[in-house]
Design a protein around this motif. Sequence first.
Motif, PDB file in Angstrom:
ATOM      1  N   ALA A 169       1.461  -5.342   2.842  1.00 36.98           N
ATOM      2  CA  ALA A 169       0.290  -6.023   3.420  1.00 36.98           C
ATOM      3  C   ALA A 169       0.310  -7.522   3.135  1.00 36.98           C
ATOM      4  O   ALA A 169      -0.126  -8.317   3.957  1.00 36.98           O
ATOM      5  CB  ALA A 169      -0.995  -5.400   2.884  1.00 36.98           C
ATOM      6  N   PRO A 208      -4.772 -13.280  12.529  1.00 38.97           N
ATOM      7  CA  PRO A 208      -5.166 -12.141  13.357  1.00 38.97           C
ATOM      8  C   PRO A 208      -5.406 -10.891  12.520  1.00 38.97           C
ATOM      9  O   PRO A 208      -4.988 -10.820  11.357  1.00 38.97           O
ATOM     10  CB  PRO A 208      -3.981 -11.962  14.308  1.00 38.97           C
ATOM     11  CG  PRO A 208      -2.846 -12.691  13.691  1.00 38.97           C
ATOM     12  CD  PRO A 208      -3.406 -13.731  12.787  1.00 38.97           C
ATOM     13  N   SER A 209      -6.051  -9.918  13.111  1.00 36.26           N
ATOM     14  CA  SER A 209      -6.357  -8.672  12.432  1.00 36.26           C
ATOM     15  C   SER A 209      -5.086  -8.053  11.847  1.00 36.26           C
ATOM     16  O   SER A 209      -4.047  -8.041  12.496  1.00 36.26           O
ATOM     17  CB  SER A 209      -7.000  -7.726  13.454  1.00 36.26           C
ATOM     18  OG  SER A 209      -7.287  -6.523  12.834  1.00 36.26           O
ATOM     19  N   GLY A 210      -5.173  -7.598  10.603  1.00 33.91           N
ATOM     20  CA  GLY A 210      -4.025  -6.943   9.977  1.00 33.91           C
ATOM     21  C   GLY A 210      -3.055  -7.880   9.291  1.00 33.91           C
ATOM     22  O   GLY A 210      -2.025  -7.445   8.773  1.00 33.91           O
ATOM     23  N   CYS A 211      -3.384  -9.185   9.213  1.00 38.81           N
ATOM     24  CA  CYS A 211      -2.426 -10.137   8.631  1.00 38.81           C
ATOM     25  C   CYS A 211      -2.456 -10.133   7.107  1.00 38.81           C
ATOM     26  O   CYS A 211      -1.629 -10.774   6.467  1.00 38.81           O
ATOM     27  CB  CYS A 211      -2.662 -11.543   9.165  1.00 38.81           C
ATOM     28  SG  CYS A 211      -4.167 -12.310   8.539  1.00 38.81           S
ATOM     29  N   GLY A 212      -3.454  -9.453   6.496  1.00 38.03           N
ATOM     30  CA  GLY A 212      -3.475  -9.362   5.035  1.00 38.03           C
ATOM     31  C   GLY A 212      -4.536 -10.211   4.367  1.00 38.03           C
ATOM     32  O   GLY A 212      -4.584 -10.306   3.142  1.00 38.03           O
ATOM     33  N   LYS A 213      -5.445 -10.798   5.148  1.00 34.72           N
ATOM     34  CA  LYS A 213      -6.426 -11.702   4.532  1.00 34.72           C
ATOM     35  C   LYS A 213      -7.466 -10.954   3.698  1.00 34.72           C
ATOM     36  O   LYS A 213      -7.772 -11.365   2.592  1.00 34.72           O
ATOM     37  CB  LYS A 213      -7.069 -12.630   5.570  1.00 34.72           C
ATOM     38  CG  LYS A 213      -7.554 -11.949   6.815  1.00 34.72           C
ATOM     39  CD  LYS A 213      -7.831 -12.950   7.915  1.00 34.72           C
ATOM     40  CE  LYS A 213      -8.584 -12.270   9.049  1.00 34.72           C
ATOM     41  NZ  LYS A 213      -7.801 -11.184   9.710  1.00 34.72           N
ATOM     42  N   SER A 214      -7.976  -9.824   4.209  1.00 31.90           N
ATOM     43  CA  SER A 214      -8.952  -9.062   3.406  1.00 31.90           C
ATOM     44  C   SER A 214      -8.308  -8.514   2.155  1.00 31.90           C
ATOM     45  O   SER A 214      -8.916  -8.518   1.079  1.00 31.90           O
ATOM     46  CB  SER A 214      -9.514  -7.874   4.191  1.00 31.90           C
ATOM     47  OG  SER A 214     -10.335  -8.330   5.203  1.00 31.90           O
ATOM     48  N   THR A 215      -7.088  -8.035   2.283  1.00 29.83           N
ATOM     49  CA  THR A 215      -6.374  -7.517   1.120  1.00 29.83           C
ATOM     50  C   THR A 215      -6.270  -8.603   0.046  1.00 29.83           C
ATOM     51  O   THR A 215      -6.509  -8.348  -1.139  1.00 29.83           O
ATOM     52  CB  THR A 215      -4.973  -7.024   1.527  1.00 29.83           C
ATOM     53  OG1 THR A 215      -5.136  -5.962   2.468  1.00 29.83           O
ATOM     54  CG2 THR A 215      -4.178  -6.539   0.333  1.00 29.83           C
ATOM     55  N   TYR A 223       0.852  -1.200   0.000  1.00 32.80           N
ATOM     56  CA  TYR A 223       0.000   0.000   0.000  1.00 32.80           C
ATOM     57  C   TYR A 223       0.875   1.232   0.000  1.00 32.80           C
ATOM     58  O   TYR A 223       2.047   1.175   0.391  1.00 32.80           O
ATOM     59  CB  TYR A 223      -0.899   0.019   1.248  1.00 32.80           C
ATOM     60  CG  TYR A 223      -2.085  -0.914   1.175  1.00 32.80           C
ATOM     61  CD1 TYR A 223      -3.143  -0.664   0.308  1.00 32.80           C
ATOM     62  CD2 TYR A 223      -2.160  -2.034   1.992  1.00 32.80           C
ATOM     63  CE1 TYR A 223      -4.241  -1.503   0.248  1.00 32.80           C
ATOM     64  CE2 TYR A 223      -3.257  -2.888   1.946  1.00 32.80           C
ATOM     65  CZ  TYR A 223      -4.293  -2.617   1.076  1.00 32.80           C
ATOM     66  OH  TYR A 223      -5.382  -3.450   1.017  1.00 32.80           O
ATOM     67  N   VAL A 247       3.511   0.185   2.971  1.00 39.46           N
ATOM     68  CA  VAL A 247       2.906  -0.803   3.879  1.00 39.46           C
ATOM     69  C   VAL A 247       2.837  -2.136   3.131  1.00 39.46           C
ATOM     70  O   VAL A 247       2.072  -2.287   2.176  1.00 39.46           O
ATOM     71  CB  VAL A 247       1.477  -0.377   4.307  1.00 39.46           C
ATOM     72  CG1 VAL A 247       0.862  -1.427   5.229  1.00 39.46           C
ATOM     73  CG2 VAL A 247       1.504   0.983   4.977  1.00 39.46           C
TER      74      VAL A 247
HETATM   75  P1  ADP Z   1      -6.866  -8.323   7.725  1.00 40.65           P
HETATM   76  O1  ADP Z   1      -7.969  -8.476   6.744  1.00 40.65           O
HETATM   77  O2  ADP Z   1      -6.088  -9.583   7.915  1.00 40.65           O
HETATM   78  O3  ADP Z   1      -7.299  -7.718   9.027  1.00 40.65           O
HETATM   79  P2  ADP Z   1      -5.905  -6.287   5.902  1.00 40.65           P
HETATM   80  O4  ADP Z   1      -5.726  -7.016   4.631  1.00 40.65           O
HETATM   81  O5  ADP Z   1      -7.130  -5.450   6.068  1.00 40.65           O
HETATM   82  O6  ADP Z   1      -5.787  -7.312   7.112  1.00 40.65           O
HETATM   83  O7  ADP Z   1      -4.651  -5.343   6.148  1.00 40.65           O
HETATM   84  C1  ADP Z   1      -3.310  -5.813   6.008  1.00 40.65           C
HETATM   85  C2  ADP Z   1      -2.359  -4.665   6.300  1.00 40.65           C
HETATM   86  O8  ADP Z   1      -2.498  -3.674   5.312  1.00 40.65           O
HETATM   87  C3  ADP Z   1      -2.591  -3.976   7.621  1.00 40.65           C
HETATM   88  O9  ADP Z   1      -1.345  -3.604   8.127  1.00 40.65           O
HETATM   89  C4  ADP Z   1      -3.406  -2.756   7.237  1.00 40.65           C
HETATM   90  O10 ADP Z   1      -3.213  -1.705   8.143  1.00 40.65           O
HETATM   91  C5  ADP Z   1      -2.845  -2.433   5.872  1.00 40.65           C
HETATM   92  N1  ADP Z   1      -3.843  -1.776   5.004  1.00 40.65           N
HETATM   93  C6  ADP Z   1      -5.060  -2.247   4.657  1.00 40.65           C
HETATM   94  N2  ADP Z   1      -5.681  -1.411   3.800  1.00 40.65           N
HETATM   95  C7  ADP Z   1      -4.838  -0.367   3.600  1.00 40.65           C
HETATM   96  C8  ADP Z   1      -4.896   0.846   2.813  1.00 40.65           C
HETATM   97  N3  ADP Z   1      -5.954   1.109   2.055  1.00 40.65           N
HETATM   98  N4  ADP Z   1      -3.819   1.666   2.871  1.00 40.65           N
HETATM   99  C9  ADP Z   1      -2.748   1.382   3.627  1.00 40.65           C
HETATM  100  N5  ADP Z   1      -2.632   0.263   4.377  1.00 40.65           N
HETATM  101  C10 ADP Z   1      -3.654  -0.603   4.374  1.00 40.65           C
END
Ligand code: ADP
Length: 367
Positions: A19, A38-45, A13, A17
């Motif tokens: 991700a 865990p939260s922030g591990c990159g699964k939604s991304t 990102y 960042v």
């Molecule tokens: P999860 O779904 O596992 O909680 P995310 O995929 O949402 O994790 O996020 C993975 C990492 O990318 C996290 O560190 C989050 O803060 C970062 N992140 C997510 N979306 C953005 C964005 N639009 N811009 C910058 N960083 C992002």
Amino acid sequence: MAKVTLQHVDKVYPGNVKAVADFNLDIADGEFVVLVGPSGCGKSTTLRMVAGLEEISAGSIAIGDRVVNDIPPKDRDIAMVFQNYALYPHMTVYDNMAFGLKLRKFSRQEIDQRIREAARILGLEQLLERRPKALSGGQRQRVAVGRAIVRKPAVFLFDEPLSNLDAKLRVQMRVEISQLHDQLAATMLYVTHDQIEAMTMGDRIVVMKDGLVHQVADPLTLYDDPADMFVAGFIGTPPMNFANGQVSGTGEHMMFLAEGGVKLPVPPAMRASLAAYLGRPVTLGIRPEDIGSLRAEQDASLPRLKAKVDVVEPMGSEAYVHLSAGPARFTARTDPHQQFRVGTEVELPVFISKARFFDTATEQRIR
Ligand code: ADP
């Protein structure tokens, strides 16, 4: 239906960042794969990159035989179900489900037929004329799933779809989505932070942390054969017990000595690999059900863990007994009718052949 292939996928990102790093996965046609961590591990991304809602920074993603890196979301033949349902509040259930099909210029008759079919599968037949605000949380979630079903997509993507539901409804919807998967034989990629959801729903599970894939396996392999301490500790409740220590001695005299004085024999199958770790830091992992169970009590040949009872948590069907031996802490999952008194010393039998050993420095499993 289609397979999905991710090869060396990275996501960086803005602001550097990182991700997701070097994500590789082959999802078979009709498979149910869960991304968990865990939260922030990159699964939604990762899910959003498959959907086309996020660009990928490197690598390639294919749906079926078609690389979709540069294909917009609407042309990827996917349907996504979100945590917040994303229903149109002013439209009826019927129109919410019809909306995407109308945009794609399906005939009225085809739309009607698909909606009736989805409503039947999901038990929504009586609710088609209601608006979302007149529905319960579970019903709304079903409508969101219905809207995906009517599209007949090649791949279903779920982003924490059950997070807004209460615990009981979550369990019910978990079963419904699993049944739906069996019924449709559809390819599904499902994101959750809940390891129980992952274990109960996935054909295979991808365990992630800090943007990295730690292990990809079916639920029982993850549980029995974790690749490292993160996976071992993340999957299972109460979590696996870990004790830091080292091994000493050779052959049948080889022992694991934990900080705090716990001493357990190394099982025969592990002696050869642990011989390379003599005098080096090793972590023993043992699951709560492998300490102090009634079944273990009946086996006089098992070694015993000497520890002090700190807390007893009766759960009804079982009791969690929290133990300490110096700095080492253990939880045993015992029969609720076994009597444990807080403050006393106990010696509990351990299924030591079930113990897993890890390199303390790298946290990798020693096999
Ligand atoms: P999860 O779904 O596992 O909680 P995310 O995929 O949402 O994790 O996020 C993975 C990492 O990318 C996290 O560190 C989050 O803060 C970062 N992140 C997510 N979306 C953005 C964005 N639009 N811009 C910058 N960083 C992002």
